[in-house]
Design a protein around this motif. Structure first.
Motif, short mmCIF file in Angstrom:
data_model
loop_
_atom_site.label_atom_id
_atom_site.label_comp_id
_atom_site.label_asym_id
_atom_site.label_seq_id
_atom_site.Cartn_x
_atom_site.Cartn_y
_atom_site.Cartn_z
N ARG A 9 31.43 -21.05 -37.94
CA ARG A 9 32.57 -21.90 -38.32
C ARG A 9 33.87 -21.09 -38.34
O ARG A 9 34.91 -21.54 -37.85
CB ARG A 9 32.33 -22.53 -39.70
CG ARG A 9 31.33 -23.65 -39.69
CD ARG A 9 31.32 -24.42 -41.00
NE ARG A 9 31.02 -23.58 -42.15
CZ ARG A 9 29.82 -23.42 -42.68
NH1 ARG A 9 28.78 -24.06 -42.17
NH2 ARG A 9 29.65 -22.66 -43.73
N THR A 48 31.97 -29.05 -43.19
CA THR A 48 32.65 -29.37 -41.93
C THR A 48 34.11 -29.70 -42.20
O THR A 48 35.01 -29.23 -41.49
CB THR A 48 31.96 -30.56 -41.23
OG1 THR A 48 30.60 -30.20 -40.95
CG2 THR A 48 32.67 -30.93 -39.95
N THR A 51 36.04 -26.59 -42.87
CA THR A 51 36.28 -25.87 -41.62
C THR A 51 37.42 -26.52 -40.83
O THR A 51 38.28 -25.82 -40.29
CB THR A 51 35.00 -25.84 -40.76
OG1 THR A 51 33.96 -25.20 -41.49
CG2 THR A 51 35.23 -25.10 -39.46
#
Length: 143
Positions: A9, A48, A51
């Motif tokens: 990531r 997510t 990120t």
């Protein structure tokens, strides 16, 4: 410390910053930003979303980022303030702090200041409130 997924990531965020320098802000706005927005909107994973916030900050760090791209990125960072997960809101506050330190557009900085002030007044999480206050303090001291 041995989280390979986290390493991946982080590599994506660094690569996106490099890509933006090569391709320019218009291409990023047309090709990449819509995809990142969709990913953020449809992601059930807070990692997510964190990120993707890192991607927003990385894209904003490009000196050639257009005013339009900067405005889009600030809007996305502010939108992340409404996330249900405190860690996402905290990372957003940190991202806005970084952005405001580099931004020379007073209109964008005032937009960030307003969003931070609103977030602080309604934030229940102490860590989120702390980082939002740090970002706001930076803005007040610079402008």
């Amino acid at each position: 410390l041995t989280d390979r997924v986290a390493d991946f990531r982080n590599a994506v965020v660094r690569s996106l910053a490099k890509l933006s320098k090569v391709t320019g802000p218009a291409w990023i706005q047309k090709e990449i930003l819509p995809r990142i927005k969709r990913l953020y909107a449809n992601s059930p994973s807070y990692l997510t979303r964190v990120t993707l916030i890192g991607c927003y900050v990385a894209l904003s760090s490009n000196d050639s980022a257009s005013r339009s791209l900067q405005d889009d990125l600030v809007t996305l960072l502010i939108k992340a303030f409404d996330d249900k997960v405190p860690n996402v809101r905290m990372v957003s506050a940190k991202g806005l702090r970084q952005f405001s330190r580099r931004c020379d557009d007073s209109t964008l900085v005032m937009k960030i200041k307003s969003a931070l002030t609103q977030r602080i007044s309604r934030e229940e999480d102490d860590d989120c409130k702390y980082f939002a206050q740090m970002a706001l303090d930076d803005i007040v001291s610079f402008f």
